[in-house]
Enzyme design. Structure first.
Site, mmCIF file in Angstrom:
data_model
loop_
_atom_site.group_PDB
_atom_site.id
_atom_site.type_symbol
_atom_site.label_atom_id
_atom_site.label_comp_id
_atom_site.label_asym_id
_atom_site.label_seq_id
_atom_site.Cartn_x
_atom_site.Cartn_y
_atom_site.Cartn_z
ATOM 1 N N CYS A 159 0.837 -1.201 0.000
ATOM 2 C CA CYS A 159 0.000 0.000 0.000
ATOM 3 C C CYS A 159 0.877 1.260 0.000
ATOM 4 C CB CYS A 159 -0.967 -0.035 1.180
ATOM 5 S SG CYS A 159 -2.336 1.136 1.037
ATOM 6 N N ASP A 183 -0.058 -15.762 29.614
ATOM 7 C CA ASP A 183 1.262 -15.149 29.443
ATOM 8 C C ASP A 183 2.187 -15.416 30.624
ATOM 9 O OD1 ASP A 183 0.198 -14.178 27.093
ATOM 10 O OD2 ASP A 183 -0.244 -12.195 27.905
ATOM 11 N N SER A 184 1.727 -15.090 31.827
ATOM 12 C CA SER A 184 2.599 -15.279 32.985
ATOM 13 C C SER A 184 2.868 -16.761 33.235
ATOM 14 C CB SER A 184 1.994 -14.627 34.234
ATOM 15 O OG SER A 184 0.784 -15.250 34.611
ATOM 16 N N SER A 185 1.905 -17.619 32.905
ATOM 17 C CA SER A 185 2.085 -19.063 33.115
ATOM 18 C C SER A 185 3.145 -19.633 32.181
ATOM 19 C CB SER A 185 0.754 -19.795 32.903
ATOM 20 O OG SER A 185 -0.237 -19.323 33.787
ATOM 21 N N GLU A 233 -2.021 -9.115 3.862
ATOM 22 C CA GLU A 233 -2.085 -9.641 5.224
ATOM 23 C C GLU A 233 -3.499 -9.835 5.741
ATOM 24 O OE1 GLU A 233 -1.451 -5.111 5.791
ATOM 25 O OE2 GLU A 233 -1.146 -6.660 4.275
ATOM 26 N N SER A 245 -0.605 -14.580 37.382
ATOM 27 C CA SER A 245 -1.967 -14.047 37.363
ATOM 28 C C SER A 245 -3.015 -15.116 37.116
ATOM 29 C CB SER A 245 -2.079 -12.980 36.271
ATOM 30 O OG SER A 245 -1.949 -13.589 34.992
ATOM 31 N N GLY A 246 -2.580 -16.310 36.730
ATOM 32 C CA GLY A 246 -3.527 -17.344 36.339
ATOM 33 C C GLY A 246 -3.794 -17.338 34.853
ATOM 34 N N GLY A 247 -3.229 -16.344 34.134
ATOM 35 C CA GLY A 247 -3.420 -16.245 32.692
ATOM 36 C C GLY A 247 -2.340 -16.963 31.908
ATOM 37 N N HIS A 304 -3.626 -5.161 0.370
ATOM 38 C CA HIS A 304 -3.105 -5.674 1.640
ATOM 39 C C HIS A 304 -3.122 -7.208 1.639
ATOM 40 C CE1 HIS A 304 -2.737 -1.954 4.025
ATOM 41 N NE2 HIS A 304 -3.692 -1.503 3.228
#
Length: 511
Positions: A81, A227-229, A171, A223-225, A169
């Protein structure tokens, strides 16, 4: 040395999506502001360059003017583009402002299939246009590769070099063969190897963490999520019990979540300590109504609790965070170096006296890549498939002040809603779901008695990354069953509504 595709960002809304498509091909890529192009002129790890789109016109004063010296002609370049219009304008092509913005689905005619960029892409394929300028004529240094009925130069190549431009585009989902075109450019033309796999990432990251951390100890707030896990599992594999995890119950989690997640972490073999800080958080939130004030109170209290617990662990030198790539990208200005550092809810601003170094093992990954890495590591499916949950928890799903009674009521409503989605086989089809306690009461009738009780809203959305979202078209019979169960089982609720707002203009959360 890990090779990469360099994506130079001109401010397009699709830049992150462009990077995710490259990663889908198991090829590593990085997004950097267009203004940093010169830093990569002599970087041997760069195998190719993609120039993103932009809301700007090449004719605007101060429009991005990317310096490609040391890159163009040395490695393959693909302009998308705005990137294509920039290349064409510099090559002497005729670029004009369109009378009307060309936006939407169109079909490519006259494709030059013999060119490697269009291998296995055939005439008539659908593409997505979104631009205000148009390339209307090629110069004698350009070869036209494709056009549409209204766009004569939809794709081109600069003669004598592997530099290409496409005005559409590739993508976006609506460009039918977009991933094939990107594969042709990245694998065939740039010669990249599809080796950026979850297994390879785990092996490389664990080795790098061992070297970076040495014999030091690390503290991480879980956090239980997802990412942190996943960050915790990578760190544990690298340094074992020298990773110290802290999981705080802030009174704002879902029903039973603290005990369930803590047990899951222990089954994973993590060195974890649970901290019951419910009363402390509820006290900090007493009488607080403004959403931003709630977030600050929660963040401040978390820091105090986390700091106290971290001090009880000796030899801590590092703080680990579950920062992911969108956090990094969004903290950097397109026009220059970082201007805003995005705060993370599980840290919220590290106190200066803690003096810990920061390690972020996931900072190069998108959310979907984090999940694939988690699967490769054997992360508990209950955590791996968990819906995103806001850092401030139920505090921003209770409109108005926070009390223990309101939290308990919303936990029951939320539990019924989430369990019903699981029972109906719909949980994994939903990106995020939750219930909101509204600051209004309404008249109702139960039996022969008049009631005047709380109203709750249900929210369920579909999305790929949370940047945009559409409301879920849940079956009416499922919604009816959920509403009936909530009103019958949760004392204090007599009305249930369903939020059918999309993002934008609404946000996923209400606060």
């Amino acid at each position: 040395m890990q090779t990469k595709i360099l994506i130079l960002d001109h401010g397009s809304q699709y830049t992150q999506l462009l990077a995710r498509r490259v990663r889908e091909l198991d090829v590593y890529c990085e997004i950097h502001p267009f203004s940093s192009a010169g830093h990569f002129a002599d970087d041997p790890s760069v195998k190719g360059v993609i120039l993103s789109g932009s809301p700007a016109s090449v004719f605007d004063s101060g429009a991005p003017d990317t310096d490609l010296r040391g890159l163009q002609g040395k490695v393959p370049v693909l302009g998308v583009c705005y990137g294509a219009q920039l290349l064409a304008k510099r090559a002497g092509g005729e670029v004009v402002r369109s009378d009307a913005r060309e936006y939407g689905r169109v079909f490519l005619d006259n494709i030059f299939i013999a060119q490697p960029l269009f291998k296995e892409v055939h005439p008539g394929t659908q593409v997505w246009m979104s631009h205000g300028d148009s390339i209307v004529a090629a110069s004698d240094t350009m070869d036209v590769l494709a056009g549409t009925r209204s766009v004569p130069v939809a794709a081109f190549r600069l003669k004598g070099e592997d530099s290409f431009g496409v005005q559409f585009h590739p993508e976006v989902f609506h460009t039918t063969d977009g991933l094939q075109l990107l594969r042709n450019f990245i694998i065939d033309i740039c010669g990249c190897t599809a080796d950026h796999t979850p297994k390879a990432f785990v092996e490389e990251t664990v080795a790098a963490l061992r070297e970076q951390l040495g014999e030091d100890h690390v503290v991480l707030a879980l956090s239980g999520g997802v990412d942190s896990s996943v960050a915790a599992m990578l760190l544990q594999r690298a340094i074992g019990d020298r990773l110290h995890c802290i999981f705080v119950d802030n009174a704002l989690l879902r029903k039973g979540e603290y005990a369930q997640v803590l047990e899951s972490y222990r089954h994973m073999g993590l060195n974890i300590k649970g901290v019951d800080a419910r009363e402390r958080f509820l006290t900090a939130l007493k009488g607080v109504v403004d959403p931003e004030a709630k977030r600050k109170a929660i963040g401040r209290t978390f820091i105090e609790v986390f700091d106290t617990e971290a001090k009880r662990i000796s030899n801590i030198a590092w703080l680990a965070q579950g920062t992911i790539y969108p956090d990094v990208i969004e903290s950097v200005s397109v026009h220059g170096p970082s201007v805003t550092i995005k705060s993370h809810h599980n840290v919220g601003g590290l106190p200066a006296h803690m003096k810990l170094k920061v390690v972020e093992p996931l900072r190069s990954l998108f959310k979907d890549e984090v999940r694939r890495v988690g699967k490769a590591l054997g992360l508990d499916p209950a955590i791996l498939g968990r819906h995103p949950f806001p850092g401030p928890g139920l505090a921003i799903r209770i409109l108005g002040d926070i009390t223990a009674e309101k939290v308990a009521l919303l936990q029951e409503v939320d539990h019924i809603f989430i369990q019903a989605l699981r029972d109906a086989g719909l949980y994994d089809e939903v990106w995020q779901a939750g219930a909101i306690l509204l600051p209004v009461r309404s008249v109702g009738v139960m039996g022969d008695e008049r009631t005047y009780e709380n109203a709750v809203a249900l929210r369920a959305v579909t999305s790929t990354d949370g940047m945009t979202a559409d409301w879920c078209h849940l079956p009416y019979e499922v919604l009816a069953r959920i509403s009936n169960t909530i009103i019958n089982k949760v004392k204090g609720v007599n009305r249930v509504v369903y939020d059918i707002s999309s993002k934008p203009p609404a946000t996923i959360e209400w606060e």
